[in-house]
Design a protein around this motif. Structure first.
Motif, PDB file in Angstrom:
ATOM      1  N   HIS A 153      -7.628   0.537 -11.926  1.00  0.00           N
ATOM      2  CA  HIS A 153      -7.861   0.641 -10.347  1.00  0.00           C
ATOM      3  C   HIS A 153      -7.167  -0.510  -9.672  1.00  0.00           C
ATOM      4  CE1 HIS A 153     -10.553  -3.112 -10.902  1.00  0.00           C
ATOM      5  NE2 HIS A 153     -11.129  -2.408 -12.177  1.00  0.00           N
ATOM      6  N   ARG A 154      -6.434  -1.506 -10.367  1.00  0.00           N
ATOM      7  CA  ARG A 154      -5.857  -2.597  -9.662  1.00  0.00           C
ATOM      8  C   ARG A 154      -4.445  -3.147 -10.555  1.00  0.00           C
ATOM      9  NH1 ARG A 154      -8.582  -8.009  -7.598  1.00  0.00           N
ATOM     10  NH2 ARG A 154      -9.419  -6.236  -6.370  1.00  0.00           N
ATOM     11  N   PHE A 155      -3.564  -3.346  -9.962  1.00  0.00           N
ATOM     12  CA  PHE A 155      -2.082  -3.621 -10.669  1.00  0.00           C
ATOM     13  C   PHE A 155      -1.625  -4.712  -9.852  1.00  0.00           C
ATOM     14  CE2 PHE A 155       2.516  -3.372 -10.696  1.00  0.00           C
ATOM     15  CZ  PHE A 155       2.745  -3.945 -12.002  1.00  0.00           C
ATOM     16  N   ALA A 224       0.305  -5.630  -0.179  1.00  0.00           N
ATOM     17  CA  ALA A 224      -0.960  -4.846  -0.840  1.00  0.00           C
ATOM     18  C   ALA A 224      -0.579  -3.367  -0.682  1.00  0.00           C
ATOM     19  CB  ALA A 224      -2.167  -5.218  -0.209  1.00  0.00           C
ATOM     20  N   LEU A 225      -0.378  -2.721  -1.678  1.00  0.00           N
ATOM     21  CA  LEU A 225      -0.099  -1.070  -1.692  1.00  0.00           C
ATOM     22  C   LEU A 225      -1.149  -0.331  -2.047  1.00  0.00           C
ATOM     23  CD1 LEU A 225       3.376  -1.117  -3.438  1.00  0.00           C
ATOM     24  CD2 LEU A 225       2.767  -1.800  -0.995  1.00  0.00           C
ATOM     25  N   THR A 226      -1.573   0.712  -1.366  1.00  0.00           N
ATOM     26  CA  THR A 226      -2.727   1.474  -1.997  1.00  0.00           C
ATOM     27  C   THR A 226      -1.863   3.096  -2.334  1.00  0.00           C
ATOM     28  OG1 THR A 226      -4.475   0.735  -0.388  1.00  0.00           O
ATOM     29  CG2 THR A 226      -4.596   2.852  -1.316  1.00  0.00           C
ATOM     30  N   HIS A 227      -1.732   3.214  -3.648  1.00  0.00           N
ATOM     31  CA  HIS A 227      -1.195   4.472  -4.088  1.00  0.00           C
ATOM     32  C   HIS A 227      -1.927   5.842  -3.640  1.00  0.00           C
ATOM     33  CE1 HIS A 227       1.702   2.203  -6.427  1.00  0.00           C
ATOM     34  NE2 HIS A 227       0.910   1.286  -6.336  1.00  0.00           N
ATOM     35  N   THR A 228      -1.529   6.887  -3.778  1.00  0.00           N
ATOM     36  CA  THR A 228      -2.108   8.105  -3.455  1.00  0.00           C
ATOM     37  C   THR A 228      -3.214   8.427  -4.558  1.00  0.00           C
ATOM     38  OG1 THR A 228      -0.348   9.213  -4.638  1.00  0.00           O
ATOM     39  CG2 THR A 228      -0.229   9.068  -2.233  1.00  0.00           C
ATOM     40  N   VAL A 231      -4.997   3.694  -6.767  1.00  0.00           N
ATOM     41  CA  VAL A 231      -4.863   2.431  -7.509  1.00  0.00           C
ATOM     42  C   VAL A 231      -4.139   1.487  -6.485  1.00  0.00           C
ATOM     43  CG1 VAL A 231      -3.324   0.915  -9.116  1.00  0.00           C
ATOM     44  CG2 VAL A 231      -4.329   3.376  -9.707  1.00  0.00           C
ATOM     45  N   ARG A 232      -4.717   0.169  -6.346  1.00  0.00           N
ATOM     46  CA  ARG A 232      -4.218  -0.703  -5.484  1.00  0.00           C
ATOM     47  C   ARG A 232      -3.181  -1.738  -6.068  1.00  0.00           C
ATOM     48  NH1 ARG A 232      -6.944  -0.346  -0.676  1.00  0.00           N
ATOM     49  NH2 ARG A 232      -9.128   0.615  -0.812  1.00  0.00           N
ATOM     50  N   SER A 233      -2.070  -1.747  -5.625  1.00  0.00           N
ATOM     51  CA  SER A 233      -0.967  -2.798  -6.388  1.00  0.00           C
ATOM     52  C   SER A 233      -1.055  -3.916  -5.252  1.00  0.00           C
ATOM     53  CB  SER A 233       0.522  -2.241  -6.503  1.00  0.00           C
ATOM     54  OG  SER A 233       0.275  -1.221  -7.541  1.00  0.00           O
ATOM     55  N   HIS A 234      -1.063  -5.091  -5.826  1.00  0.00           N
ATOM     56  CA  HIS A 234      -1.209  -6.444  -5.364  1.00  0.00           C
ATOM     57  C   HIS A 234       0.033  -7.269  -5.786  1.00  0.00           C
ATOM     58  CE1 HIS A 234      -5.581  -6.729  -3.871  1.00  0.00           C
ATOM     59  NE2 HIS A 234      -4.996  -5.563  -3.351  1.00  0.00           N
ATOM     60  N   LEU A 235       1.052  -7.446  -5.064  1.00  0.00           N
ATOM     61  CA  LEU A 235       2.513  -8.047  -5.380  1.00  0.00           C
ATOM     62  C   LEU A 235       2.816  -9.277  -4.671  1.00  0.00           C
ATOM     63  CD1 LEU A 235       4.264  -4.310  -4.815  1.00  0.00           C
ATOM     64  CD2 LEU A 235       2.895  -5.356  -7.087  1.00  0.00           C
ATOM     65  N   TRP A 236       3.323 -10.205  -5.517  1.00  0.00           N
ATOM     66  CA  TRP A 236       3.621 -11.702  -4.883  1.00  0.00           C
ATOM     67  C   TRP A 236       5.166 -11.832  -5.120  1.00  0.00           C
ATOM     68  CZ3 TRP A 236      -1.205 -10.613  -7.083  1.00  0.00           C
ATOM     69  CH2 TRP A 236      -2.296 -10.972  -6.251  1.00  0.00           C
TER      70      TRP A 236
END
Length: 355
Positions: A153-155, A224-228, A231-236
């Protein structure tokens, strides 16, 4: 006994960090490829080229390479970002297969046009997204595919550095045509990895800042990306991170995977090491292995060996058999679309929904 086929002849444009530390050594150690010539007018870099690759010719300008296009089978573009599209188009017009360092273009529209042009020309076009072959990314992908994490659910993913003083160079220039700043530099890797793992994105939220004294381009960003697929991707990405967070953290409903520290391949290449059958290339330090499990029940898990050589091995296979390239150039269009949405989000402090 049949004679082995002649290697594909490669012309490399650019011998800065990308050209000298990444592309040239990987090309030179890939069976089936031969580093034929390198474009660099810088005297110090030409001397470095002579030491490191004495069999390669040094050329002053890309025009010299294109005037002798029949001497090459593949052009690799590792020059400043603003030159990527015009040089790639010229290479394709000359009938040459083309690899471009990331980002492919300054805009998704330019990247789309280039992909369409390559398809109409029937020529190979690929983008050097080497971080798809980082050991930590390969490990995370394996754990996801094997179901070890359950439903993800999260990356979370980070490329952070501590460079409080801007360095001279085009990456620090304010002109948008230079495509500088950390969002398009390291952010290209972060977004590409997220899309490779979890597919298309529906919404993008971003915070993009200029934090360092004297800096004129972005040096700190969060996406913060929400994939179709949910999954939510949080990137720094940051140039001002005195303490780095986890390189990767992947959370599922059965287990999580967390990994600190950078893949060793970049440091090895910059130190002059080269891939080889007995080099233990890409092996991680056991002390840096990530952890798999849940609170109170975690275990170290061996990091898959990083494999940057796989990119050019895939290019050689594509040239030989006309199989798809190791990185589809349309993936770069998708990445740039997300990066553009991130800029729009940061400018308006809003969530941007992609078509």
């Amino acid at each position: 006994m049949s004679t082995p086929p002649a290697p594909f002849r490669v012309g490399l444009i650019g011998y800065g960090l990308a050209g000298s530390a990444f592309h040239a050594p990987l090309i030179a150690t890939t069976p089936g490829l031969q580093l034929e010539a390198v474009v660099t007018a810088n005297p110090e870099r030409r001397a470095q080229l002579q030491r490191e690759h004495p069999g390669a010719r040094a050329l002053d300008t890309p025009d010299q390479l294109f005037e002798e296009a029949d001497r090459y089978d593949l052009v690799v573009i590792a020059s400043p970002n603003r030159t990527h599209v015009p040089l790639a188009r010229t290479a394709l017009l000359a009938g040459l297969a083309t690899v471009v360092d990331k980002p492919l273009a300054a805009t998704s529209a330019e990247a789309r046009d280039l992909c369409e042009f390559a398809e109409k020309s029937g020529l190979l076009l690929s983008v050097f997204q080497n971080r798809r072959w980082d050991g930590d990314f390969l490990t995370a992908r394996r754990l996801i595919e094997d179901g070890r994490l359950g439903r993800v659910h999260r990356f979370e993913s980070r490329f952070e550095r501590f460079r409080p003083k801007p360095k001279p160079g085009w990456r620090e220039l304010a002109d948008p045509a230079e495509v500088g700043g950390t969002l398009y530099d390291l952010g290209s890797h972060l977004v590409d990895q997220a899309l490779a793992l979890f597919g298309p994105v529906e919404t993008v939220y971003a915070e993009i800042d200029v934090r360092r004294d004297g800096a004129v381009v972005d040096d700190d960003a969060f996406l913060a990306l929400t994939h179709t697929g949910g999954v939510r991707s949080h990137l720094w990405t940051s140039a001002l991170a005195p303490l780095a967070g986890p390189r990767l953290r992947v959370l599922g409903d059965s287990a999580g995977y967390v990994k600190f520290g950078m893949d060793p391949q970049e440091a090895a290449l910059r130190a002059g090491r080269r891939p080889g059958p007995d080099s233990h290339w890409g092996d991680d330090d056991p002390a840096a292995y990530g952890l798999l499990g849940s609170d109170g029940d975690v275990e170290p898990i061996t990091t898959d060996a990083g494999d940057y050589p796989a990119f050019y091995a895939g290019i050689a296979a594509s040239l030989t058999d006309r199989t798809p390239p190791p990185v589809n150039p349309w993936d770069a269009v998708a990445t740039l679309t997300v990066l553009e949405a991130a800029r729009a989000s940061a400018a308006t402090a809003s969530v941007v929904r992609l078509p």
